[in-house]
Design an enzyme around this catalytic site. Structure first.
Site, PDB file in Angstrom:
ATOM      1  N   HIS A 280       2.954   6.594  -2.323  1.00 18.04           N
ATOM      2  CA  HIS A 280       2.410   5.741  -1.252  1.00 18.04           C
ATOM      3  C   HIS A 280       3.549   5.176  -0.404  1.00 18.04           C
ATOM      4  O   HIS A 280       3.439   5.067   0.828  1.00 18.04           O
ATOM      5  CB  HIS A 280       1.623   4.567  -1.848  1.00 18.04           C
ATOM      6  CG  HIS A 280       0.422   4.943  -2.644  1.00 18.04           C
ATOM      7  ND1 HIS A 280       0.354   4.772  -4.005  1.00 18.04           N
ATOM      8  CD2 HIS A 280      -0.771   5.458  -2.286  1.00 18.04           C
ATOM      9  CE1 HIS A 280      -0.832   5.159  -4.449  1.00 18.04           C
ATOM     10  NE2 HIS A 280      -1.534   5.584  -3.427  1.00 18.04           N
TER      11      HIS A 280
ATOM     12  N   MET B  84      -5.948   3.409  -2.156  1.00 19.44           N
ATOM     13  CA  MET B  84      -6.823   2.720  -3.114  1.00 19.44           C
ATOM     14  C   MET B  84      -5.993   1.801  -4.011  1.00 19.44           C
ATOM     15  O   MET B  84      -6.460   1.375  -5.078  1.00 19.44           O
ATOM     16  CB  MET B  84      -7.603   3.723  -3.956  1.00 19.44           C
ATOM     17  CG  MET B  84      -8.546   4.563  -3.095  1.00 19.44           C
ATOM     18  SD  MET B  84      -9.963   5.204  -3.996  1.00 19.44           S
ATOM     19  CE  MET B  84      -9.167   6.154  -5.259  1.00 19.44           C
TER      20      MET B  84
ATOM     21  N   GLN C 178     -16.818   6.919  -2.782  1.00 18.92           N
ATOM     22  CA  GLN C 178     -16.222   8.226  -3.081  1.00 18.92           C
ATOM     23  C   GLN C 178     -16.143   8.532  -4.579  1.00 18.92           C
ATOM     24  O   GLN C 178     -15.537   9.519  -4.965  1.00 18.92           O
ATOM     25  CB  GLN C 178     -14.850   8.357  -2.418  1.00 18.92           C
ATOM     26  CG  GLN C 178     -13.769   7.474  -2.982  1.00 18.92           C
ATOM     27  CD  GLN C 178     -12.553   7.428  -2.063  1.00 18.92           C
ATOM     28  OE1 GLN C 178     -12.597   6.872  -0.974  1.00 18.92           O
ATOM     29  NE2 GLN C 178     -11.455   8.031  -2.495  1.00 18.92           N
TER      30      GLN C 178
ATOM     31  N   GLN D 181      -8.286  16.673   1.146  1.00 20.62           N
ATOM     32  CA  GLN D 181      -8.634  15.429   1.851  1.00 20.62           C
ATOM     33  C   GLN D 181      -7.976  15.394   3.224  1.00 20.62           C
ATOM     34  O   GLN D 181      -8.616  15.028   4.228  1.00 20.62           O
ATOM     35  CB  GLN D 181      -8.176  14.237   1.020  1.00 20.62           C
ATOM     36  CG  GLN D 181      -8.265  12.904   1.746  1.00 20.62           C
ATOM     37  CD  GLN D 181      -7.924  11.752   0.830  1.00 20.62           C
ATOM     38  OE1 GLN D 181      -8.758  11.313   0.063  1.00 20.62           O
ATOM     39  NE2 GLN D 181      -6.701  11.261   0.903  1.00 20.62           N
TER      40      GLN D 181
ATOM     41  N   SER E 274      -1.804   7.460  -8.947  1.00 17.02           N
ATOM     42  CA  SER E 274      -2.246   6.237  -9.628  1.00 17.02           C
ATOM     43  C   SER E 274      -2.911   6.572 -10.947  1.00 17.02           C
ATOM     44  O   SER E 274      -2.907   5.774 -11.885  1.00 17.02           O
ATOM     45  CB  SER E 274      -3.238   5.474  -8.742  1.00 17.02           C
ATOM     46  OG  SER E 274      -2.679   5.246  -7.477  1.00 17.02           O
ATOM     47  N   ARG E 275      -3.505   7.773 -11.052  1.00 16.32           N
ATOM     48  CA  ARG E 275      -4.212   8.160 -12.278  1.00 16.32           C
ATOM     49  C   ARG E 275      -3.261   8.602 -13.382  1.00 16.32           C
ATOM     50  O   ARG E 275      -3.685   8.741 -14.528  1.00 16.32           O
ATOM     51  CB  ARG E 275      -5.238   9.250 -11.974  1.00 16.32           C
ATOM     52  CG  ARG E 275      -6.423   8.727 -11.140  1.00 16.32           C
ATOM     53  CD  ARG E 275      -7.526   9.761 -11.008  1.00 16.32           C
ATOM     54  NE  ARG E 275      -8.781   9.172 -10.530  1.00 16.32           N
ATOM     55  CZ  ARG E 275      -9.219   9.208  -9.272  1.00 16.32           C
ATOM     56  NH1 ARG E 275      -8.490   9.802  -8.337  1.00 16.32           N
ATOM     57  NH2 ARG E 275     -10.362   8.646  -8.934  1.00 16.32           N
TER      58      ARG E 275
ATOM     59  N   GLY F 157      -1.274  11.862   2.413  1.00 19.33           N
ATOM     60  CA  GLY F 157      -0.407  12.707   1.596  1.00 19.33           C
ATOM     61  C   GLY F 157      -0.942  14.120   1.447  1.00 19.33           C
ATOM     62  O   GLY F 157      -2.148  14.326   1.293  1.00 19.33           O
TER      63      GLY F 157
ATOM     64  N   LYS G 298      -0.458  15.585  -1.149  1.00 17.39           N
ATOM     65  CA  LYS G 298      -0.908  15.552  -2.542  1.00 17.39           C
ATOM     66  C   LYS G 298      -2.419  15.809  -2.613  1.00 17.39           C
ATOM     67  O   LYS G 298      -2.911  16.497  -3.506  1.00 17.39           O
ATOM     68  CB  LYS G 298      -0.548  14.182  -3.128  1.00 17.39           C
ATOM     69  CG  LYS G 298      -1.323  13.721  -4.331  1.00 17.39           C
ATOM     70  CD  LYS G 298      -0.913  14.461  -5.573  1.00 17.39           C
ATOM     71  CE  LYS G 298      -1.524  13.909  -6.831  1.00 17.39           C
ATOM     72  NZ  LYS G 298      -2.905  13.525  -6.758  1.00 17.39           N
ATOM     73  N   ASP G 299      -3.163  15.215  -1.668  1.00 13.55           N
ATOM     74  CA  ASP G 299      -4.607  15.439  -1.566  1.00 13.55           C
ATOM     75  C   ASP G 299      -4.828  16.365  -0.372  1.00 13.55           C
ATOM     76  O   ASP G 299      -5.286  15.940   0.690  1.00 13.55           O
ATOM     77  CB  ASP G 299      -5.317  14.090  -1.402  1.00 13.55           C
ATOM     78  CG  ASP G 299      -5.054  13.178  -2.590  1.00 13.55           C
ATOM     79  OD1 ASP G 299      -5.693  13.362  -3.629  1.00 13.55           O
ATOM     80  OD2 ASP G 299      -4.148  12.307  -2.503  1.00 13.55           O
TER      81      ASP G 299
HETATM   82  P1  AMP Z   1      -4.821   7.070  -3.085  1.00 10.05           P
HETATM   83  O1  AMP Z   1      -4.412   5.647  -3.221  1.00 10.05           O
HETATM   84  O2  AMP Z   1      -4.621   7.886  -4.318  1.00 10.05           O
HETATM   85  O3  AMP Z   1      -6.176   7.229  -2.453  1.00 10.05           O
HETATM   86  O4  AMP Z   1      -3.792   7.696  -2.049  1.00 10.05           O
HETATM   87  C1  AMP Z   1      -3.570   7.123  -0.783  1.00 10.05           C
HETATM   88  C2  AMP Z   1      -2.743   8.062   0.043  1.00 10.05           C
HETATM   89  O5  AMP Z   1      -1.491   8.287  -0.610  1.00 10.05           O
HETATM   90  C3  AMP Z   1      -3.400   9.435   0.224  1.00 10.05           C
HETATM   91  O6  AMP Z   1      -3.183   9.889   1.554  1.00 10.05           O
HETATM   92  C4  AMP Z   1      -2.678  10.268  -0.791  1.00 10.05           C
HETATM   93  O7  AMP Z   1      -2.655  11.656  -0.459  1.00 10.05           O
HETATM   94  C5  AMP Z   1      -1.282   9.685  -0.733  1.00 10.05           C
HETATM   95  N1  AMP Z   1      -0.541   9.995  -1.942  1.00 10.05           N
HETATM   96  C6  AMP Z   1      -0.956   9.812  -3.224  1.00 10.05           C
HETATM   97  N2  AMP Z   1      -0.041  10.287  -4.092  1.00 10.05           N
HETATM   98  C7  AMP Z   1       0.980  10.785  -3.342  1.00 10.05           C
HETATM   99  C8  AMP Z   1       2.222  11.421  -3.644  1.00 10.05           C
HETATM  100  N3  AMP Z   1       2.593  11.646  -4.896  1.00 10.05           N
HETATM  101  N4  AMP Z   1       3.032  11.796  -2.612  1.00 10.05           N
HETATM  102  C9  AMP Z   1       2.647  11.571  -1.327  1.00 10.05           C
HETATM  103  N5  AMP Z   1       1.479  10.975  -0.973  1.00 10.05           N
HETATM  104  C10 AMP Z   1       0.657  10.598  -1.962  1.00 10.05           C
END
Ligand code: AMP
Length: 283
Positions: A37, A30, A61, A153, A186-187, A147, A149-150
């Site tokens: 990322h 996102m 979402q 998901q 990002s948050r 990731g 991280k989620d």
């Molecule tokens: P987002 O932009 O937050 O939707 O994340 C995009 C992708 O990056 C998702 O697959 C997340 O799980 C992954 N991601 C976000 N933060 C991290 C992190 N700290 N370490 C590894 N992957 C991440």
């Protein structure tokens, strides 16, 4: 690096790449890209001939009371980071390009979508599953990188890909953290200085849980209590959930055995932070 904004351009461009025999790796995001990322992009660049990242803040979402409008957007910085990781393309469509008409078809995954974030954000994972299905259809990757991280998901995408026989290999990547343990997100940029210093309780609570499980604790309620008590030391954070689950089903077992995942969610002002860590329980 080339920025593509239309579905037609992506299809033409990647059709030519595949026709030339090149493998395509895909990293959905996102935007507001950070080093977490970047680690996904580097994994894709290492595994594939061509890497494409998508940057799309997917309205589907977000619930009406969530942070869709406030979500950070900076395409130039995202393109610079993707370039530095060696990515070849960024797909940055508009909302109208992705959803030219009100959507009447959605993908929803039951089971693994239901606990944890599924309780707090009941429409979230259907929005994720739908946009990822569309992006897989537009891009046609060999492999896609998500990731841990989620973690929920990732489980939803794996289950969806298996159930629908999607021809994409789903690759999970470890969580990238700040030096004090906070998972990059990002948050995190929503956090005030005080909230930022307290936000370290998430990874600390998870470390305490992992340590207890690996020392032989098999009662999930005891491990959960450890996390809840530590999270309560933060005065600015409000608990959403702290759970100890089987890593495959995402349900809390009666006794901890095998691969376990500990997951927490805490609201800090405008920022809802989530994090998780894995542990192996003795059988
Ligand atoms: P987002 O932009 O937050 O939707 O994340 C995009 C992708 O990056 C998702 O697959 C997340 O799980 C992954 N991601 C976000 N933060 C991290 C992190 N700290 N370490 C590894 N992957 C991440």
């Amino acid at each position: 690096m080339k920025v593509l904004t239309t579905i037609a351009d992506v299809r033409t461009t990647l059709h030519a790449e595949r026709a030339a025999g090149r493998s395509v790796g895909f990293v959905p995001t996102m935007g507001a890209l950070h080093d977490g990322h970047k680690s996904l992009l580097l994994a894709s660049v290492a595994d594939n001939d061509v890497t494409i990242a998508s940057v799309f803040v997917n309205p589907l979402q977000f619930a009406p009371d969530e942070d869709l409008a406030a979500y950070p957007r900076d395409l130039d910085a995202d393109v610079a980071l993707a370039t530095s990781a060696g990515a070849d393309y960024v797909f940055a469509p508009s909302v109208d390009e992705m959803y030219p008409e009100p959507i009447e078809t959605t993908v929803s995954v039951s089971g693994v979508s239901e606990p944890l974030d599924g309780q707090s954000r009941p429409t979230h994972f259907a929005g994720v599953a739908t946009v990822v299905t569309k992006l897989f259809s537009i891009i046609g990757p060999c492999s896609a990188y998500f990731g841990e991280k989620d973690f929920q998901q990732l489980a939803v995408i794996r289950k969806m890909s298996l159930d629908l026989s999607l021809d994409v290999s789903v690759v999970g990547c470890v969580t990238h953290r700040e030096p004090d343990g906070l998972a990059m997100s990002s948050r995190n940029r929503y956090l005030t200085d005080e909230e930022r210093s307290e936000s370290v309780v998430l990874s600390q609570a998870l470390d305490m849980a992992v340590e207890a499980i690996e020392a032989g604790q098999t009662d999930p309620a005891v491990v959960r209590r450890l996390m809840v008590d530590h999270l309560a030391t933060s005065t600015l954070g409000t608990l959403d959930y702290a759970e100890v689950v089987d890593a495959r089903t995402l349900r809390t077992p009666e006794r901890l055995r095998g691969e376990i995942r500990c997951l927490v969610a805490l609201q800090f002002g405008k920022a809802r932070l989530i994090d998780n860590k894995g542990a192996t329980a003795a059988n």
